[in-house]
Design a protein around this motif. Structure first.
Motif, mmCIF file in Angstrom:
data_model
loop_
_atom_site.group_PDB
_atom_site.id
_atom_site.type_symbol
_atom_site.label_atom_id
_atom_site.label_comp_id
_atom_site.label_asym_id
_atom_site.label_seq_id
_atom_site.Cartn_x
_atom_site.Cartn_y
_atom_site.Cartn_z
ATOM 1 N N ALA A 342 41.545 87.413 42.414
ATOM 2 C CA ALA A 342 40.135 87.786 42.324
ATOM 3 C C ALA A 342 39.419 87.409 43.620
ATOM 4 N N ARG A 386 46.149 88.715 40.134
ATOM 5 C CA ARG A 386 45.647 89.393 38.947
ATOM 6 C C ARG A 386 46.706 90.393 38.490
ATOM 7 N N ARG A 388 47.660 93.288 36.067
ATOM 8 C CA ARG A 388 47.101 94.288 35.166
ATOM 9 C C ARG A 388 48.204 94.775 34.243
ATOM 10 N N ALA A 425 43.908 92.874 30.647
ATOM 11 C CA ALA A 425 43.921 91.843 31.681
ATOM 12 C C ALA A 425 45.074 90.881 31.421
ATOM 13 N N GLY A 428 45.281 85.731 35.756
ATOM 14 C CA GLY A 428 44.538 85.872 37.004
ATOM 15 C C GLY A 428 43.178 86.523 36.873
ATOM 16 N N TRP A 429 42.855 87.066 35.699
ATOM 17 C CA TRP A 429 41.553 87.693 35.497
ATOM 18 C C TRP A 429 40.574 86.657 34.940
ATOM 19 N N SER A 469 39.357 82.351 31.845
ATOM 20 C CA SER A 469 40.400 83.383 31.811
ATOM 21 C C SER A 469 40.095 84.430 30.741
ATOM 22 N N GLU A 471 42.545 86.737 30.026
ATOM 23 C CA GLU A 471 43.869 87.297 29.777
ATOM 24 C C GLU A 471 43.944 87.854 28.351
#
Length: 946
Positions: A342, A386, A388, A425, A428-429, A469, A471
């Motif tokens: 990010a 991040r 995905r 997500a 890392g998000w 987070s 996630e």
């Protein structure tokens, strides 16, 4: 295609040798085709809707390959076949999340129609433009036909580039288990493991019924760029002008002084650790005043983690002269895409503990901030990449009835398919809430005092990141459906001097729907001054919110007919036409096709065809309610930072920092708007022709030569951004400049700095032409075995585009397709990555005896001119360069000496060849969309039948 009529319906006939060439069966052994002919009465040939005996040649160029031959070449996925098809400029990189797709003639995947057993599959719903080959059931696959010609009259007006048709097994008895693994020779990730199962009961010919089911499961490990240091060597890549490092966000972060009394100093980047930075997260620039993030190595992957699961079931019941079938296909493939950490821009006031000079972070020598707030471009290294998490679902149910009734062969069915793409997500998000706040009416993020944007976090800071987070949170959901009812009737009308005059009539009713499912998590948050609650959120997280949620449908009615007239024994004329009515467009299109086949000698066939096509704008292109932003890569302002004599020269009154090497820069990320609601688009239209010759000078040696040409008008798409930058005067109205004419973007209502407005439109015309050559031979059998081989060549003679009917044609022959004003891949994640090699070929040489088969295959493509952008020049870069030619060899061996057991072994990339180097901004060094980066890899499989 499965047989469905009694053998008495028509005497079985073995195909002639010339027929093998006419159908382009360069890889299908004659013995296999002969077995099919003996088991088949009247079938449909790909490219025609008239049922006929299999030795009735057509005028169309078709490449056919069996599932067994795919395995013999060492393929572990259908994308491998797609990538080696010379007539396809396909996008098969393991980096993307969309899945591999076929682009015949390089005209775009949306103009290549993909069929399973003659009917459409639901499209990938994010763009609603194509069907990925990941959804095809490998264990149930019988063969693949590729029609290298438009087929609008037979399958749909949108089959402009051609058809890729997959056919499952007509029936299966017994069971089969297949285990397969591919292991790279180099250490690191990238290994693939798969399991295949198929089992069936009943004999359709003897018992009148059969039912079988097949399952494919594949797991592919991620291959991080860090695991291939020889492909990320900075010394090599810098000579290309490839910018490995992000010039903005880093750890420690770079900051600007946005309120500096001197305006020219407000965009200058500084770093308190500029001469040392923080390895391995960043390295200093040559001037030592800031840090850069080497995300080319640190976070991203060459091959993403990818899991594929396909289930297929088929049941067949013979009812006299009729055959009732039902089939169900379920596919789920998921992709974990690795992206840089990010990268938000955060504000620090003078009271923040980590404000430079407050004791925890050193001040920058010679810089007097005077307590002014600073903006820090920060890469949140502690959160890691991040990831995905993309999930694709594709399901289809078909109920079909075919047979003979009152002298007519008929075929009808109900086809219902549904697809879904859900993006979540992964690690890392992070959310903004809990990490930063906004103040007043601005959208600036004021960083929590516990967080350090200039280094790694304390335990207290790490706890904040963990709590933020997201996630597992769904970022976007798109859905699609297609439902159709079709019926086709064909029969022989009368006898002509060359054979029976045959007629086919058909109709189809189809409804396509598309949905962008709005998510509450994508709604703006009032407390964040109408920002979405995602830290560093960008196009990776773009999805429908409550205001842009939409569901739309399209009804299409079609009538089609085909007439096959053997005027003489050596001359056949084929005429077909299709009319499609698009209810939402209030438009009816009629597309005819003519084909001619002449065989003046037993060893010589001349053939040709001409047709038109029509592709309606996709549902998302017309009915989306979303505005799409695409982040711009590093570029120079084409007006204010021209390149003169190979040197960037800022315009008078501007510094290089203001106008050169833009995005991301001190102004934050720059975007182009690439999709907006309410577009007024016209349909694409096309004209195509092919003509060729098939020659068999001696027994078991066949040669085909075909010339083809296609032109597409009103091409729908965006202007390639690099073409816009290279032609700033032509596209001046597309750029958004501030009052001082800086290309720093104009902040819109969403808070994004928009530098270009580049939405889909009817951009102009494409035209392409080329020559296909095929050669196949089989040597006489000898006591030591038999040798066979072949080569399939695609040679481009033309590939160019124009912006309008009054504009000049611009050639992209031997170039990337973003050197022309019309982009055939617009709307796809790989939109600017097509390349038009003049020459591509695939060749095989095989030896076989009773138990062994050894095959060597080669895939080759010629060199192309590299992108050579002025903004991507680096140390040691001199003059234009080419992307070198590329050849890949695979060696495979098969042994069948054990009862019921087949063993296969293959060495893929036999000579451990790296993909060619490129300085194209989309690749960061190596041409990974056309070749794997695994290096030499070994595939072993065992198949047991019972």
């Amino acid at each position: 295609m499965p047989a469905h009529l009694p053998r008495s319906a028509m005497p079985a006939a073995r195909p002639s040798r010339i027929h093998l060439a006419v159908l382009g069966l360069l890889t299908l052994p004659a013995s296999v085709l002969a077995q099919q002919a003996e088991a088949t009465s009247r079938v449909e040939i790909t490219g025609s809707i008239i049922r006929r005996s299999i030795n009735a040649e057509t005028a169309l160029p078709v490449t056919s390959i069996t599932a067994g031959e795919l395995e013999a070449r060492g393929h572990t996925e259908l994308k491998d076949f797609m990538l080696e098809l010379p007539q396809a400029n396909s996008l098969g990189s393991n980096q993307g999340t969309a899945g591999p797709m076929t682009s015949l003639r390089g005209l775009g995947p949306m103009r290549t129609l993909t069929l399973l057993d003659g009917r459409r599959l639901p499209k990938e719903p994010l763009t609603n433009q194509y069907t990925s080959v990941n959804v095809i059931p490998r264990m149930a696959l019988g063969r693949t036909d590729v029609l290298r010609d438009g087929a609008s009259s037979s399958y749909g007006s949108d089959a402009i580039g051609g058809v890729q048709a997959f056919y499952t097994l007509g029936q299966f008895q017994g069971g089969r288990v297949k285990l397969e693994t591919t292991q790279p020779e180099k250490s690191g990730g990238g290994a693939t493991h798969s399991l295949g199962l198929i089992g069936g009961l009943g004999n359709l010919d003897k018992q009148g019924w059969n039912v079988y089911a097949a399952l494919d499961v594949q797991r592919r490990d991620v291959l991080l760029r860090a695991d291939r240091p020889e492909l990320t060597d900075r010394a090599v890549l810098n000579t290309l002008g490839v910018l490995q490092a992000s010039p903005g966000a880093a750890t420690p972060g770079n900051f600007t002084d946005p309120n500096n009394p001197t305006s020219s100093q407000r965009t200058v980047l500084f770093n308190p650790y500029g001469s040392t930075c923080l390895a391995p997260y960043s390295t200093p620039t040559a001037t030592g005043n800031r840090c850069v993030l080497d995300d080319n190595v640190l976070y991203t992957a060459f091959n993403n983690k990818n899991d594929i699961e396909n289930f297929f079931a088929k049941g067949s019941l013979r009812l006299g002269d009729h055959l009732l079938t039902a089939q169900f296909n379920h596919s789920h493939y998921s992709v974990d895409q690795y992206n840089a950490a990010a990268a938000p821009t955060v504000r620090l006031t003078s009271t923040h503990p980590y404000y430079p000079g407050n004791g925890l972070v050193p001040a920058v020598a010679g810089l007097n901030l005077a307590g002014r707030p600073i903006n820090v471009q920060w890469s949140v290294a502690d959160a890691g990449p991040r990831i995905r998490d993309d999930h694709h679902y594709n399901d289809r149910l078909v109920l079909a009835l075919e047979g003979s009734l009152a002298g007519w062969d008929y075929r009808g069915g109900i086809n219902h398919g549904w697809s879904k793409r859900e993006t979540k997500a992964g690690p890392g998000w992070l959310s903004v809430t809990g990490l930063a706040t906004v103040q007043g009416t601005a959208t600036t993020l004021f960083l929590d005092p516990k967080l350090n944007p200039f280094g790694l976090q304390t335990a207290e800071g790490l706890a904040l990141l963990r709590a933020a987070s997201i996630e597992g949170q769904t970022l976007r959901v798109h859905k699609g459906e297609n439902t159709s009812v079709d019926a086709t009737f064909s029969r022989e009308l009368m006898a002509l001097s060359g054979g029976p005059l045959s007629l086919a009539l058909g109709a189809e009713l189809r409804r396509d729907t598309w949905e962008a499912e709005g998510l509450a998590s994508n709604d703006v948050v009032a407390a964040l001054n109408n920002q979405v609650d995602i830290l560093g959120g960008d196009s990776l997280a773009a999805g429908a919110n409550s205001k842009t949620s939409t569901k739309i449908g399209r009804d299409i009615g079609s009538l089609f007919a085909e007439l096959d007239a053997p005027l003489r024994k050596d001359l056949t004329l084929n005429l077909s036409v299709r009319a499609d009515h698009y209810k939402d467009l209030k438009e009816t299109t009629v597309n005819p096709k003519i084909g001619l086949r002449w065989q003046p000698l037993p060893s010589l066939v001349l053939r040709g065809s001409a047709n038109t096509g029509f592709r309606a704008p996709s549902l998302p292109e017309l009915y989306t309610r979303e505005t799409e932003y695409t982040q711009l890569g590093t570029f120079d302002d084409p007006l204010l930072c021209p390149t003169v004599g190979g040197v960037k020269v800022p315009a008078p009154g501007y510094t290089a920092a203001q106008v050169c090497g833009l995005s991301p820069n001190a102004a934050g990320r720059l975007w182009q708007i690439t999709k907006v609601p309410g577009l007024d688009l016209k349909a694409e239209t096309s004209k195509s022709l092919t003509f060729g010759v098939v020659f068999e000078p001696v027994k078991n040696l066949t040669m085909t030569v075909d010339y083809w040409k296609t032109q597409i008008d009103n091409v729908i798409g965006n202007i390639p951004i690099d073409y816009m930058l290279a032609n700033p005067a032509l596209y001046a109205s597309y750029f958004r400049r501030d009052p001082a004419t800086n290309l720093l973007g104009v902040t819109d209502a969403s808070g994004n700095k928009v530098a270009a407005y580049n939405v889909p439109a009817n951009q102009g015309s494409l035209r392409a032409a080329g020559i296909d050559v095929g050669l196949r031979f089989t040597a006489p059998k000898a006591p030591w075995g038999q040798v066979s081989g072949g080569i399939d060549i695609a040679y481009l003679t033309q590939w160019d585009a124009r912006a309008s009917e009054s504009a000049n044609w611009v050639s992209a022959l031997g170039f990337y397709n973003d050197v022309v004003p019309v982009n055939p891949n617009a709307g796809l994640s790989n939109a600017t990555r097509g390349l038009n090699n003049r020459w591509r070929h695939t060749a095989q040489l095989a030896w076989q005896n009773a138990d062994w088969k050894l095959q060597l295959s080669q895939r080759y493509q010629s060199a192309i001119r590299d992108q050579n952008l002025a903004a991507a020049t680096g140390v040691g870069t001199t003059g234009p360069r080419d992307v070198s030619s590329f050849a890949l060899y695979n060696l495979s061996v098969r042994y069948t000496g054990f009862r019921n057991l087949t063993l296969n072994a293959a060495v893929n990339n036999l000579f451990d060849t790296n993909p060619p180097l490129t300085n194209h901004r989309s690749y960061r060094g190596y041409l990974t969309s056309v070749a794997d980066v695994l290096g030499r890899a070994y595939t072993v499989s065992a198949t047991y039948s019972f």
